[in-house]
Design a protein around this motif. Structure first.
Motif, PDB file in Angstrom:
ATOM      1  N   TRP A 145     -51.516  19.827 -32.274  1.00 46.80           N
ATOM      2  CA  TRP A 145     -50.273  20.507 -31.935  1.00 46.80           C
ATOM      3  C   TRP A 145     -49.866  20.263 -30.476  1.00 46.80           C
ATOM      4  CZ3 TRP A 145     -51.020  26.058 -34.452  1.00 46.80           C
ATOM      5  CH2 TRP A 145     -51.134  25.906 -35.849  1.00 46.80           C
ATOM      6  N   LEU A 146     -50.599  19.394 -29.803  1.00 42.61           N
ATOM      7  CA  LEU A 146     -50.263  19.015 -28.427  1.00 42.61           C
ATOM      8  C   LEU A 146     -49.747  17.576 -28.460  1.00 42.61           C
ATOM      9  CD1 LEU A 146     -53.494  20.471 -26.810  1.00 42.61           C
ATOM     10  CD2 LEU A 146     -51.193  21.452 -26.624  1.00 42.61           C
ATOM     11  N   TYR A 193     -50.942  24.868  -7.662  1.00 46.82           N
ATOM     12  CA  TYR A 193     -50.480  24.971  -9.043  1.00 46.82           C
ATOM     13  C   TYR A 193     -49.145  24.269  -9.225  1.00 46.82           C
ATOM     14  CZ  TYR A 193     -54.054  28.534  -9.186  1.00 46.82           C
ATOM     15  OH  TYR A 193     -55.249  29.190  -9.105  1.00 46.82           O
ATOM     16  N   SER A 194     -48.769  24.130 -10.487  1.00 47.49           N
ATOM     17  CA  SER A 194     -47.512  23.461 -10.804  1.00 47.49           C
ATOM     18  C   SER A 194     -46.327  24.388 -10.594  1.00 47.49           C
ATOM     19  CB  SER A 194     -47.533  22.992 -12.262  1.00 47.49           C
ATOM     20  OG  SER A 194     -47.453  24.106 -13.112  1.00 47.49           O
ATOM     21  N   LYS A 195     -45.140  23.785 -10.587  1.00 45.52           N
ATOM     22  CA  LYS A 195     -43.885  24.533 -10.466  1.00 45.52           C
ATOM     23  C   LYS A 195     -43.024  24.243 -11.691  1.00 45.52           C
ATOM     24  CE  LYS A 195     -44.765  26.045  -6.234  1.00 45.52           C
ATOM     25  NZ  LYS A 195     -44.928  27.462  -5.891  1.00 45.52           N
ATOM     26  N   CYS A 196     -43.620  24.393 -12.875  1.00 42.47           N
ATOM     27  CA  CYS A 196     -42.893  24.093 -14.110  1.00 42.47           C
ATOM     28  C   CYS A 196     -41.658  24.991 -14.187  1.00 42.47           C
ATOM     29  CB  CYS A 196     -43.787  24.320 -15.322  1.00 42.47           C
ATOM     30  SG  CYS A 196     -44.220  22.806 -16.184  1.00 42.47           S
ATOM     31  N   THR A 197     -40.513  24.371 -14.392  1.00 43.97           N
ATOM     32  CA  THR A 197     -39.277  25.154 -14.442  1.00 43.97           C
ATOM     33  C   THR A 197     -38.955  25.643 -15.840  1.00 43.97           C
ATOM     34  OG1 THR A 197     -38.039  23.086 -14.722  1.00 43.97           O
ATOM     35  CG2 THR A 197     -38.318  23.924 -12.474  1.00 43.97           C
ATOM     36  N   SER A 198     -39.727  25.183 -16.847  1.00 43.19           N
ATOM     37  CA  SER A 198     -39.510  25.646 -18.220  1.00 43.19           C
ATOM     38  C   SER A 198     -40.855  26.028 -18.820  1.00 43.19           C
ATOM     39  CB  SER A 198     -38.841  24.543 -19.055  1.00 43.19           C
ATOM     40  OG  SER A 198     -39.628  23.377 -19.066  1.00 43.19           O
ATOM     41  N   THR A 199     -40.821  26.718 -19.924  1.00 45.08           N
ATOM     42  CA  THR A 199     -42.052  27.184 -20.555  1.00 45.08           C
ATOM     43  C   THR A 199     -42.576  26.164 -21.555  1.00 45.08           C
ATOM     44  OG1 THR A 199     -40.800  28.304 -22.283  1.00 45.08           O
ATOM     45  CG2 THR A 199     -41.364  29.589 -20.315  1.00 45.08           C
ATOM     46  N   VAL A 200     -43.849  26.238 -21.781  1.00 47.29           N
ATOM     47  CA  VAL A 200     -44.498  25.406 -22.800  1.00 47.29           C
ATOM     48  C   VAL A 200     -44.132  25.975 -24.165  1.00 47.29           C
ATOM     49  CG1 VAL A 200     -46.734  24.629 -23.681  1.00 47.29           C
ATOM     50  CG2 VAL A 200     -46.369  24.853 -21.224  1.00 47.29           C
ATOM     51  N   SER A 201     -44.000  25.106 -25.156  1.00 52.28           N
ATOM     52  CA  SER A 201     -43.625  25.571 -26.498  1.00 52.28           C
ATOM     53  C   SER A 201     -44.687  26.502 -27.068  1.00 52.28           C
ATOM     54  CB  SER A 201     -43.436  24.375 -27.434  1.00 52.28           C
ATOM     55  OG  SER A 201     -44.682  23.773 -27.744  1.00 52.28           O
ATOM     56  N   SER A 202     -44.264  27.395 -27.936  1.00 58.52           N
ATOM     57  CA  SER A 202     -45.194  28.349 -28.556  1.00 58.52           C
ATOM     58  C   SER A 202     -46.249  27.613 -29.388  1.00 58.52           C
ATOM     59  CB  SER A 202     -44.430  29.339 -29.435  1.00 58.52           C
ATOM     60  OG  SER A 202     -43.711  28.660 -30.456  1.00 58.52           O
ATOM     61  N   ARG A 203     -45.905  26.463 -29.953  1.00 60.50           N
ATOM     62  CA  ARG A 203     -46.862  25.701 -30.755  1.00 60.50           C
ATOM     63  C   ARG A 203     -47.979  25.147 -29.867  1.00 60.50           C
ATOM     64  NH1 ARG A 203     -47.080  23.435 -35.839  1.00 60.50           N
ATOM     65  NH2 ARG A 203     -48.033  21.353 -36.056  1.00 60.50           N
ATOM     66  N   GLY A 233     -56.066  11.874 -35.015  1.00 58.24           N
ATOM     67  CA  GLY A 233     -55.259  10.680 -35.221  1.00 58.24           C
ATOM     68  C   GLY A 233     -53.764  10.927 -35.110  1.00 58.24           C
ATOM     69  N   GLU A 234     -53.350  12.205 -35.117  1.00 56.79           N
ATOM     70  CA  GLU A 234     -51.931  12.548 -35.014  1.00 56.79           C
ATOM     71  C   GLU A 234     -51.444  12.587 -33.565  1.00 56.79           C
ATOM     72  OE1 GLU A 234     -51.077  16.103 -37.237  1.00 56.79           O
ATOM     73  OE2 GLU A 234     -52.640  15.634 -38.709  1.00 56.79           O
ATOM     74  N   LEU A 235     -52.375  12.484 -32.612  1.00 57.15           N
ATOM     75  CA  LEU A 235     -52.003  12.532 -31.199  1.00 57.15           C
ATOM     76  C   LEU A 235     -51.549  11.139 -30.761  1.00 57.15           C
ATOM     77  CD1 LEU A 235     -54.940  14.795 -29.983  1.00 57.15           C
ATOM     78  CD2 LEU A 235     -52.519  15.428 -30.140  1.00 57.15           C
ATOM     79  N   SER A 236     -50.329  10.821 -31.034  1.00 54.63           N
ATOM     80  CA  SER A 236     -49.824   9.451 -30.928  1.00 54.63           C
ATOM     81  C   SER A 236     -49.728   8.930 -29.498  1.00 54.63           C
ATOM     82  CB  SER A 236     -48.443   9.360 -31.585  1.00 54.63           C
ATOM     83  OG  SER A 236     -47.529  10.232 -30.952  1.00 54.63           O
ATOM     84  N   GLN A 237     -49.913   9.812 -28.496  1.00 58.31           N
ATOM     85  CA  GLN A 237     -49.865   9.375 -27.096  1.00 58.31           C
ATOM     86  C   GLN A 237     -51.258   9.289 -26.477  1.00 58.31           C
ATOM     87  OE1 GLN A 237     -46.742   8.628 -25.901  1.00 58.31           O
ATOM     88  NE2 GLN A 237     -46.127   9.154 -27.981  1.00 58.31           N
ATOM     89  N   LEU A 238     -52.301   9.588 -27.257  1.00 58.80           N
ATOM     90  CA  LEU A 238     -53.641   9.738 -26.695  1.00 58.80           C
ATOM     91  C   LEU A 238     -54.256   8.382 -26.355  1.00 58.80           C
ATOM     92  CD1 LEU A 238     -55.669  11.986 -26.023  1.00 58.80           C
ATOM     93  CD2 LEU A 238     -56.621  11.717 -28.318  1.00 58.80           C
ATOM     94  N   SER A 239     -54.514   8.155 -25.092  1.00 62.86           N
ATOM     95  CA  SER A 239     -55.076   6.878 -24.640  1.00 62.86           C
ATOM     96  C   SER A 239     -56.499   7.006 -24.113  1.00 62.86           C
ATOM     97  CB  SER A 239     -54.191   6.272 -23.534  1.00 62.86           C
ATOM     98  OG  SER A 239     -54.178   7.110 -22.385  1.00 62.86           O
TER      99      SER A 239
END
Length: 399
Positions: A94-95, A12-22, A117-123
């Motif tokens: 919202w991602l 698993y990951s070792k994320c040091t911060s939480t994901v946003s509530s959104r 179409g709002e997912l501006s990073q989606l490749s």
């Protein structure tokens, strides 16, 4: 740092911060709208849970990849074969850092949400093998310059014509809309898709002439047009596609001849023209396609002799059945060939003795010709032979 999910090993990951509530809300909407309580989990660990303190990236939930920046964010959703049933929620937008989305091999239905179409990073989008309906949203155009991979095959969507909005996605390198209910003609605007390496529109109901515009995209490597209702002939511009390795126009109404310049397509591995109304002779240049794996020209009206395949060391399928070919069988054959189909022609002469030395030979169908002589005793050496048919010839005996 990109944190990858290895669900089978429990890493698993070792994320040091939480994901946003959104972002957490977006995942919850996805879970609820696709019958999450009955998903087919791939491991007992990492299942999605929205009660209590929630951080999808630590420990990492199944099907997610997170980018360990502050704040931690979801960049990839891979839920192929999780038995998702329902609809893709509009809240997927919202991602904001999502780069890859794989919902393939599920039972998703209804429309693709316009919010995609709002997912501006989606490749990368893979929605194949679902039950999606409707049309591709116009908002997909907003992903131009980013979206490179778009697979919508094996759905029941796109009941209309080829959406011209796709032509605006000039960054696409792969577009697959096979096995849908698309009809009409391929629009001229496809020529704008100048980055395209793989275009697959087979198994639809397209009509009109074989779209010459797709043969003008010089980056093309794989072109699948099979099982439609295309007519007309193969344009000479085919021979400009020096990167093309896979061409399938089977089961259309294509006429005319094979361009004599086809021998210049040295990257070709799959050449499939079967079940059309093509005519003329087989260009000798085909023998220069040394990387061919499948040569499938069955059920046309080709005349003349069979092409030599002596130097085609990778050839597995040699299929010319159902034509009007004459002359004899080639004397030399590559050792990797497994299927030899030349039935229902006007071939004469005897069977080459070398045929018994083809160690991978599994299928031989030569019935319905005018072959003579005897069956070579060397055939007994083909221990992998599963099917042999030489009836309706003039053989003197069998050995």
């Amino acid at each position: 740092i990109i944190i990858l999910l290895l669900s089978e090993s429990g890493v698993y990951s070792k994320c040091t911060s939480t994901v946003s509530s959104r972002e957490i809300s977006a995942l919850e909407f996805l879970y609820n709208s696709t019958n999450g309580q009955n998903w087919r989990w791939h491991s007992p660990v990492g299942q999605w849970e929205f009660s209590g303190s929630v951080n999808p990236c630590n420990p990492l939930w199944q099907g997610l990849t997170c980018d360990n920046h502050a704040p931690c964010t979801v960049v990839d959703i891979a839920l192929s074969e999780y038995d998702l049933r329902g609809t893709i929620p509009p809240q997927i937008s919202w991602l904001p850092n999502l780069t890859s989305l794989d919902f393939s091999k599920n039972r998703l239905e209804q429309d693709i949400p316009s919010s995609i179409g709002e997912l501006s990073q989606l490749s990368w989008i893979n929605l194949r093998l679902n039950e999606l309906t409707g049309t591709i949203p116009e908002e997909i155009e907003l992903l131009n310059g980013v979206l490179a991979y778009f697979d919508l095959s094996d759905n029941i969507l796109l009941g209309g014509t080829f959406p011209t909005v796709l032509c605006e996605l000039t960054s696409l390198t792969l577009l697959n809309v096979m096995y849908n209910h698309m009809s009409g003609t391929i629009p001229v605007c496809v020529e704008k898709m100048t980055s395209m390496a793989e275009l697959s529109v087979g198994n639809n109901n397209y009509t009109g002439t074989l779209p010459s515009v797709v043969f003008n995209i010089l980056t093309m490597e794989k072109l699948r047009l099979e099982l439609n209702h295309f007519s007309g002939s193969i344009p000479l511009s085919l021979c400009s596609l020096c990167h093309l390795s896979y061409l399938d126009i089977a089961e259309n109404n294509v006429t005319g001849t094979i361009p004599t310049c086809i021998g210049s397509l040295t990257a070709m591995t799959h050449l499939i023209f079967s079940t059309n109304r093509m005519s003329g002779t087989i260009p000798t240049g085909i023998s220069k396609l040394l990387n061919l794996n499948k040569l499938y020209l069955s059920v046309n009206k080709f005349i003349g002799s069979l092409p030599s395949v002596t130097l085609m060391d990778n050839l597995v399928l040699y299929a010319f059945n159902g034509n009007e070919l004459t002359g004899s069988l080639p004397d030399a054959w590559p050792n990797h060939i497994s299927a030899l189909w030349v039935q229902n022609n006007y071939l004469t002469g005897s069977l080459p003795g070398v045929i018994g030395s083809i160690t991978n030979l599994a299928e031989v169908v030569m019935s319905g010709n005018m072959l003579t002589g005897s069956i070579p005793v060397s055939i007994a050496s083909c221990t992998g032979l599963e099917y042999w048919s030489t009836f309706d010839n003039s053989f003197s005996g069998e050995g």
